[in-house]
Design an enzyme around this catalytic site. Sequence first.
Site, PDB file in Angstrom:
ATOM      1  N   MET A  91      -6.768  -5.263  16.801  1.00 32.58           N
ATOM      2  CA  MET A  91      -8.227  -5.308  16.871  1.00 32.58           C
ATOM      3  C   MET A  91      -8.784  -6.562  17.538  1.00 32.58           C
ATOM      4  O   MET A  91      -9.866  -6.525  18.106  1.00 32.58           O
ATOM      5  CB  MET A  91      -8.821  -5.161  15.475  1.00 32.58           C
ATOM      6  CG  MET A  91      -8.457  -3.863  14.798  1.00 32.58           C
ATOM      7  SD  MET A  91      -8.785  -2.441  15.842  1.00 32.58           S
ATOM      8  CE  MET A  91      -7.512  -1.332  15.297  1.00 32.58           C
ATOM      9  N   CYS A 113     -11.856   1.252  17.198  1.00 35.91           N
ATOM     10  CA  CYS A 113     -10.652   0.434  17.006  1.00 35.91           C
ATOM     11  C   CYS A 113      -9.649   0.498  18.162  1.00 35.91           C
ATOM     12  O   CYS A 113      -8.990  -0.494  18.439  1.00 35.91           O
ATOM     13  CB  CYS A 113      -9.954   0.786  15.695  1.00 35.91           C
ATOM     14  SG  CYS A 113      -9.437   2.496  15.524  1.00 35.91           S
ATOM     15  N   MET A 114      -9.499   1.627  18.838  1.00 39.48           N
ATOM     16  CA  MET A 114      -8.431   1.741  19.832  1.00 39.48           C
ATOM     17  C   MET A 114      -8.912   2.132  21.226  1.00 39.48           C
ATOM     18  O   MET A 114      -8.106   2.279  22.135  1.00 39.48           O
ATOM     19  CB  MET A 114      -7.388   2.781  19.370  1.00 39.48           C
ATOM     20  CG  MET A 114      -6.642   2.393  18.109  1.00 39.48           C
ATOM     21  SD  MET A 114      -6.033   0.696  18.082  1.00 39.48           S
ATOM     22  CE  MET A 114      -5.039   0.638  19.549  1.00 39.48           C
ATOM     23  N   GLY A 144      -4.337   1.176  13.955  1.00 38.50           N
ATOM     24  CA  GLY A 144      -4.674   0.945  12.561  1.00 38.50           C
ATOM     25  C   GLY A 144      -4.681   2.193  11.710  1.00 38.50           C
ATOM     26  O   GLY A 144      -4.673   2.097  10.479  1.00 38.50           O
ATOM     27  N   GLN A 145      -4.701   3.384  12.326  1.00 39.53           N
ATOM     28  CA  GLN A 145      -4.813   4.628  11.560  1.00 39.53           C
ATOM     29  C   GLN A 145      -3.576   5.493  11.784  1.00 39.53           C
ATOM     30  O   GLN A 145      -2.924   5.406  12.826  1.00 39.53           O
ATOM     31  CB  GLN A 145      -6.064   5.391  11.980  1.00 39.53           C
ATOM     32  CG  GLN A 145      -7.344   4.616  11.703  1.00 39.53           C
ATOM     33  CD  GLN A 145      -8.578   5.438  12.026  1.00 39.53           C
ATOM     34  OE1 GLN A 145      -9.104   6.150  11.187  1.00 39.53           O
ATOM     35  NE2 GLN A 145      -9.059   5.323  13.248  1.00 39.53           N
ATOM     36  N   LYS A 200       0.840  -1.211   0.000  1.00 43.53           N
ATOM     37  CA  LYS A 200       0.000   0.000   0.000  1.00 43.53           C
ATOM     38  C   LYS A 200       0.868   1.251   0.000  1.00 43.53           C
ATOM     39  O   LYS A 200       0.570   2.230  -0.686  1.00 43.53           O
ATOM     40  CB  LYS A 200      -0.924  -0.010   1.224  1.00 43.53           C
ATOM     41  CG  LYS A 200      -1.968  -1.103   1.182  1.00 43.53           C
ATOM     42  CD  LYS A 200      -2.961  -1.013   2.327  1.00 43.53           C
ATOM     43  CE  LYS A 200      -2.345  -1.304   3.677  1.00 43.53           C
ATOM     44  NZ  LYS A 200      -1.893  -2.716   3.814  1.00 43.53           N
TER      45      LYS A 200
END
Length: 788
Positions: free
Chosen positions: A338, A163-164, A375-376, A79
């Site tokens: 996650m 998510c966190m 994740g971000q 990516k």
Amino acid sequence: MDRRRFLLNGAMAAATAAAARAGGAQQVPRAADGVAWDKAPCRFCGTGCHVQVGVKGGRVVAIAGDQAAEVNKGLLCVKGYHVGLALYGKDRLTKPMLRDGTGFKAITWDEAIDIVARRALDDPAGFAIYGSGQWTIPEGYAAQKLIKGVLTNNHIDPNARLCMASAVTGFLSTYGVDEPAGCYEDLDACDVCITWGNNPAEMHPVLFSRLMDRRSRGEQVRLIDIGTRRTRTTAFADHYLQFNPHTDQLIANAVMNALIQRGTYDKAFVEKHCAFRKDSDPADLFGQAIPFDEFARGISEYTLESAAEQSGVAVADLEMLVSLFADRNVKITSLWCMGVNQHTRGTAMNNLIHGLHLLSGHFGTPGNSPTSLTGQPSACGTAREVGTLSHALPGGRLVAKDEHRAHAEEIWNLPAGRLNKAPGYHTVKMWEQFCKPKEQGGDISTIWVQVTNPGQTLPNLHKLFDPSRKLKDKFLIVSDVYPTATTQFADLILPSAMWVEKNGMFGNSERRTQQWFKMVEPPGEARDDCWQTIAVTHRLFELGFEGAKDKDGRFVFNVDKDGKEVPIWKWDKYYDVNVDRHLFEEYRRFTRLKHKDLAPYDEYVKQRGMRWPVVEKDGAWRETRFRFSGFDDPYVKPGEKFDFYHSTSKDGKAQIWLRPYQPPAEVPDEQFPFWLCTGRVLEHWHTGTMTMRVPQLRGAMPSAYVELNSEDARRLHVANGDLVEVETRRGKLRLHAWIDGRGAPPQGSLFVPFFDESLLVNELTLDAIDQFSKQPDYKKCAARVRKV
């Protein structure tokens, strides 16, 4: 990619990094053929890889891994190498658009800003912002100031709640302060790496490559994968411990109990540096203190044998974990993401992993660390540190604390008492209220979505998103770069600038704050999210809304240059000054309370990021790699080896929690006999809004699918590629089956990725949440499947 190719790539990356070190740490691509290069962190995950961006003719034309960056040492994932192409999808949003019947009509920016401002003016208590860990730090800070300092309703929350949030509550209840104590260098030093319900080979491949690089150099690194399905990480693991969903709690408790029963826990470390806690009644995040003996009695029921019986993990494998944690000469790093956080016992599981490391003394030295991954790109820097959560203020403060509100009012130059002490709505509650008619108590009338796609990511979409689109008094504003599952149902769409089309700052998973400059212009009339927030706030100021004024009657986002106010709310004046720098320097004043000290903005311009706390010493700014450790953390008391200086027990000690097992919210039964789990894939990031516009990535993974166990497939007469219907109590979805692909679920289990907006798996997922973090469980619900 097979093992040989992965290791070969790892060796090439190591050689590249070695060459960079030999040739000078600041190597960057040379300007050639008119291509200008500059630094930026990658736009995608929370690893925080740095890239070199090549620009020519006003377009990004090349991407290279940044050899001067410690995070990735010149390596990128698939990516990352394609991140530049994410800017150039053919369907970029380029004009503000207002819903007009069943379609949209283009309007001017002045009209759009006025519409947003008047929605806030008409119902300031019912106006909410829903953002994400993709906000830059200045963007999130501006949105935070608008909601908490101007409208004062506290209704702002990021998708990081999905998510966190459980990682946040886990850190807070263990150490009294958020975010990991260790850093990525633990991966270079550990003897054992344990992955708890996560798949870094696909989700954080650059970090995973650090472990594989070491193996390619002949180092012994033991990888233990604890999970509910086989993944690409499993393929590289020395040991795979497959557990029944939700029984990870039993595994962690049983290992801790065995250490205590055998006397092999680290008594000296525990006595000097640890305290014990259990839930209070009524339960709150910080619980109540208990003595060690009560903790030992409470955990004694979790024997290895009982844990093995319920979890499905062999006693011998649990014994292996016990022996490793009992060995003080073995350096152990735990990683999770996650699988642990998206869990109705997410806070408890975070506590248990921290507790296992603390009880065994595997903490605070290189290679010994419990580390959650994000994740971000700025879930840490923006959502957590800036505090864009409904209950928080910048720098670890809470809206409920009088002294914290007073300090924010001082920094923002607001009248005393303006800030609201009542927490706003967390994500699930916010969308519940938005989907509820006003006459039934649905008091959120407007949501402004920035940098995220809740029409695809919210759990149980039939409950938390769809109903709002049938209520005439509910207004949805979406700022985004491409059409999404959310924009198609919006009332107002605002086109946004993306990544290097604007200035920005991110904060990654290891506390590293990163900066970049605008390099290219956004397409059409797309504009920065930060400008949009400031422009709406100034329109409120023009309309006479008192909250848009500071205590001296000036605009709350006032910026002066040479003694004169710069009208940064006007797009043609926005870049007359560096607004990011101004907002960041104001935000820095918040960061010292919780020892999250940040350096001046200009220091980050020079660096590939720095890990906080960053303190000035002898005229230079020094980052911190290992928090709470006397050899590296400047805030540890002199002479102390460890010091948990934000201890909730006020004695410099970390908390080890008694967290009893609790069952999942929904389990398979005769009607719905399968477990359903959701997640990501290597090629796509989150909802695919950007990566599905990259032809190479879309071609490699064009659509979602359902993974089936081969025995289940045989019983159901399903072959690879067959169309099947997956159904839960909330909805049904038709997908093609993938059997014995890159992932292999056990019998009775299904896996579906969520990147495909044409196949919305979150129409099936459960909206049950963790009691403390309010984070939903996307990993476990009951389902059934049939061949179509």
